[in-house]
Design an enzyme around this catalytic site. Structure first.
Site, mmCIF file in Angstrom:
data_model
loop_
_atom_site.group_PDB
_atom_site.id
_atom_site.type_symbol
_atom_site.label_atom_id
_atom_site.label_comp_id
_atom_site.label_asym_id
_atom_site.label_seq_id
_atom_site.Cartn_x
_atom_site.Cartn_y
_atom_site.Cartn_z
ATOM 1 N N ARG A 272 17.522 36.429 4.534
ATOM 2 C CA ARG A 272 16.330 37.269 5.447
ATOM 3 C C ARG A 272 15.858 38.243 4.740
ATOM 4 O O ARG A 272 16.541 39.355 4.372
ATOM 5 C CB ARG A 272 16.747 37.500 6.842
ATOM 6 C CG ARG A 272 15.694 38.387 7.539
ATOM 7 C CD ARG A 272 14.687 37.606 8.156
ATOM 8 N NE ARG A 272 13.577 38.506 8.835
ATOM 9 C CZ ARG A 272 12.535 38.103 9.439
ATOM 10 N NH1 ARG A 272 12.021 36.752 9.158
ATOM 11 N NH2 ARG A 272 11.568 38.690 9.976
ATOM 12 N N GLU A 367 41.214 36.250 33.244
ATOM 13 C CA GLU A 367 42.418 36.325 32.648
ATOM 14 C C GLU A 367 43.030 37.949 32.655
ATOM 15 O O GLU A 367 43.509 38.339 31.647
ATOM 16 C CB GLU A 367 42.653 35.550 31.354
ATOM 17 C CG GLU A 367 42.268 34.115 31.390
ATOM 18 C CD GLU A 367 43.704 33.330 31.779
ATOM 19 O OE1 GLU A 367 44.536 34.126 32.001
ATOM 20 O OE2 GLU A 367 43.477 32.500 32.254
HETATM 21 C C1 LIG Z 1 33.568 32.087 34.119
HETATM 22 C C2 LIG Z 1 34.862 32.413 35.005
HETATM 23 C C3 LIG Z 1 35.623 31.496 35.166
HETATM 24 C C4 LIG Z 1 37.118 31.758 35.897
HETATM 25 N N1 LIG Z 1 38.088 30.897 36.056
HETATM 26 C C5 LIG Z 1 38.898 31.300 36.802
HETATM 27 C C6 LIG Z 1 40.100 30.206 37.004
HETATM 28 O O1 LIG Z 1 39.999 29.187 36.430
HETATM 29 N N2 LIG Z 1 41.036 30.637 37.839
HETATM 30 C C7 LIG Z 1 41.070 31.867 38.644
HETATM 31 O O2 LIG Z 1 41.937 32.132 39.559
HETATM 32 N N3 LIG Z 1 39.985 32.715 38.452
HETATM 33 C C8 LIG Z 1 38.966 32.405 37.492
HETATM 34 N N4 LIG Z 1 38.233 33.296 37.212
HETATM 35 C C9 LIG Z 1 38.150 34.734 37.955
HETATM 36 C C10 LIG Z 1 38.630 35.954 37.242
HETATM 37 O O3 LIG Z 1 40.007 35.820 36.750
HETATM 38 C C11 LIG Z 1 38.398 37.227 38.108
HETATM 39 O O4 LIG Z 1 36.844 37.254 37.944
HETATM 40 C C12 LIG Z 1 38.971 38.437 37.410
HETATM 41 O O5 LIG Z 1 40.246 38.366 37.647
HETATM 42 C C13 LIG Z 1 38.354 39.617 38.148
HETATM 43 O O6 LIG Z 1 38.182 39.617 39.210
HETATM 44 P P1 LIG Z 1 36.770 39.996 40.199
HETATM 45 O O7 LIG Z 1 35.653 39.113 39.513
HETATM 46 O O8 LIG Z 1 37.124 39.531 41.595
HETATM 47 O O9 LIG Z 1 36.611 41.312 39.848
HETATM 48 P P2 LIG Z 1 37.267 42.811 40.780
HETATM 49 O O10 LIG Z 1 38.835 42.672 40.757
HETATM 50 O O11 LIG Z 1 36.566 42.919 42.033
HETATM 51 O O12 LIG Z 1 37.125 43.861 39.719
HETATM 52 C C14 LIG Z 1 35.709 44.373 39.380
HETATM 53 C C15 LIG Z 1 35.766 45.600 38.491
HETATM 54 O O13 LIG Z 1 36.585 46.831 39.216
HETATM 55 C C16 LIG Z 1 37.789 46.718 38.046
HETATM 56 N N5 LIG Z 1 38.764 47.055 38.908
HETATM 57 C C17 LIG Z 1 39.385 46.244 39.948
HETATM 58 N N6 LIG Z 1 40.747 46.947 39.981
HETATM 59 C C18 LIG Z 1 40.989 48.260 39.330
HETATM 60 C C19 LIG Z 1 41.840 49.266 39.287
HETATM 61 N N7 LIG Z 1 43.010 49.013 39.849
HETATM 62 N N8 LIG Z 1 41.402 49.894 38.280
HETATM 63 C C20 LIG Z 1 40.648 50.120 37.678
HETATM 64 N N9 LIG Z 1 39.428 49.253 37.668
HETATM 65 C C21 LIG Z 1 39.778 48.210 38.579
HETATM 66 C C22 LIG Z 1 37.790 45.623 37.389
HETATM 67 O O14 LIG Z 1 38.580 45.875 36.074
HETATM 68 C C23 LIG Z 1 36.428 45.160 37.275
HETATM 69 O O15 LIG Z 1 35.597 46.019 36.130
HETATM 70 C C24 LIG Z 1 36.932 33.079 36.595
HETATM 71 C C25 LIG Z 1 35.853 34.124 36.157
HETATM 72 C C26 LIG Z 1 34.778 33.631 35.411
HETATM 73 C C27 LIG Z 1 33.831 34.829 35.242
#
Ligand SMILES: Cc1cc2nc3c(=O)[nH]c(=O)nc-3n(C[C@H](O)[C@H](O)[C@H](O)COP(=O)(O)OP(=O)(O)OC[C@H]3O[C@@H](n4cnc5c(N)ncnc54)[C@H](O)[C@@H]3O)c2cc1C
Length: 388
Positions: A272, A367
């Site tokens: 580019r 994860e």
């Molecule tokens: C596309 C996709 C596929 C997935 N596949 C699977 C699957 O196959 N099986 C399965 O079981 N799950 C799966 N998940 C779920 C995934 O593991 C969770 O989204 C993840 O563990 C975070 O949980 P939550 O989204 O409820 O966020 P929350 O736990 O609500 O967290 C929200 C925010 O708060 C922060 N936080 C939470 N607790 C604390 C703390 N103590 N100190 C500081 N910060 C904190 C987190 O880091 C994050 O930034 C998937 C998620 C996605 C997006």
């Protein structure tokens, strides 16, 4: 795409011929089965999971690092290299393989009864049966200890009720490994998806990991026989050890997405032209490219070191947290930086860069989020838990 020099420090010399051969096979299958189609799958939000699973099964990519029951018995390093090549295609496609092999199959392989293993593992290794792994709930993600999915005794049977959320492969799966709180402890259950009371609904409107099926898994008084429980584990160490397993593949995989972005950006930068010169001739662009190449190689060394530790049976969970945190965070930073080099083309689906960046947002969260891995590492450093 031209072959561009990304291996500045000859990391490749640390691999055996066999490892390089496995990589070549996976790269070829990604080139033929994934790359030509993945942009369209992503745009449509659909992926031919069953067809891919059968093809991957033929190559031994499902449960690749497990032994027996039709599994390939490859090393952790070879499995990691396969994850990297798959994720260079798309993180959603790598997720299909990770969830199948490192979560669903691993849970049955490690904690299942002889009957559960022989019933499910050979078909799962062949890609004839798809598995999913249900840990996360709508109100309990990072804190699975608070799960509300319940397993109650009913005579000799079990009754499962609750909702799992964000479950990769759930809408296309034949079997789910579901974690539920029983009276004594959290237990794992092998749940055929055609059991009465099980429903899986595809989660719509995802802006990330669109070439992957993700579902809500509802368990409405699902009656299971006594032998549906995974007999060899009680408590959260069951699901957590599966996650440690899967995180290793992810630490490699994310580097594949980053490598693909960097290849694309390098190729773009040398072709580019603006101001009468290739944009790759500007120092600011070269600084970006140099920093990204350095991070990519550091991440690779980290993944390879932990892979060798895993193969020696010595890897520890907090070490895996170091690799998952660093490699996914850096991969996402690389993808975003590459996006800038492509300018407006960077936001187009004609190029893979924004798709990878968007995917890596999911990989950063699932994860164990970055914050959770920081807490694991922080606890190791200080001896103090900052979780609750
Ligand atoms: C596309 C996709 C596929 C997935 N596949 C699977 C699957 O196959 N099986 C399965 O079981 N799950 C799966 N998940 C779920 C995934 O593991 C969770 O989204 C993840 O563990 C975070 O949980 P939550 O989204 O409820 O966020 P929350 O736990 O609500 O967290 C929200 C925010 O708060 C922060 N936080 C939470 N607790 C604390 C703390 N103590 N100190 C500081 N910060 C904190 C987190 O880091 C994050 O930034 C998937 C998620 C996605 C997006």
């Amino acid at each position: 795409m031209r072959a561009l020099p990304l291996d500045l420090i000859d990391v490749d010399s640390l691999h055996t011929d066999e490892e390089r051969q496995i990589r070549a096979v996976v790269r070829k299958v990604v080139d033929s089965l994934v790359r030509p189609h993945v942009a369209e799958w992503y745009e449509r939000g659909q992926v031919p999971a069953r067809d891919l699973a059968l093809e991957f099964g033929k190559l031994g990519l499902l449960g690749m690092h497990l032994t027996g029951y039709g599994c390939a018995g490859a090393s952790a390093v070879a499995y990691g290299m396969a994850c990297l090549e798959l994720e260079a295609g798309d993180s959603g496609v790598r997720s299909l393989v990770s969830v199948q092999g490192s979560l669903a199959m691993y849970a049955i392989w490690r904690f299942g009864s002889a009957e559960q293993k022989s019933q499910w593992l050979p078909r799962m290794a062949a890609g004839e049966a798809l598995g999913c792994f249900g840990l996360t709930e709508p109100d309990h993600g990072s804190d699975p200890a608070s799960m509300t999915t319940r397993a109650r005794r009913s005579g000799d049977d079990w009754l499962l009720s609750g909702t799992k959320m964000w479950i990769t492969n759930a809408p296309v799966a034949d079997v789910a490994v579901v974690w539920a709180r029983a009276e004594e402890a959290v237990r794992g259950f092998v749940v055929p998806m055609d059991s009465p009371g099980v429903t899986a609904r595809e989660i719509q409107h995802k802006m990330s990991l669109r070439a992957s099926s993700t579902g809500e898994l509802v368990l409405d008084d699902v009656r299971l026989p006594a032998d549906a429980v995974l007999p060899e584990v009680e408590g959260l160490k069951g699901p957590l050890s599966c996650l440690t397993e899967a995180r290793q593949g992810i630490s490699w995989g994310a580097l594949g997405a980053a490598r693909e972005c960097l290849h694309t950006a390098l190729d773009y930068a040398v072709s580019r032209e603006q101001f009468g010169r290739p944009i790759g001739a500007f120092q600011l662009t070269q600084a970006k490219l140099a920093d990204m190449a350095v991070e990519l190689q550091k991440g690779y060394l980290l993944a390879l070191h932990l892979g060798r530790l895993a193969d020696a049976g010595k890897v520890r969970p907090e070490q895996v947290s170091v690799a998952k945190l660093n490699n996914v965070r850096e991969a996402l930073a690389i993808a975003r930086q590459c996006r800038t080099i492509l300018g407006a083309n960077g936001i187009s689906g004609e190029y893979p860069v924004l798709r990878h960046a968007n995917n890596l947002e999911s990989v950063l969260t699932y994860e164990g989020t970055s914050e959770i891995h920081q807490l694991v590492i922080g606890q190791k450093l200080t001896g103090l838990s900052a979780f609750g």
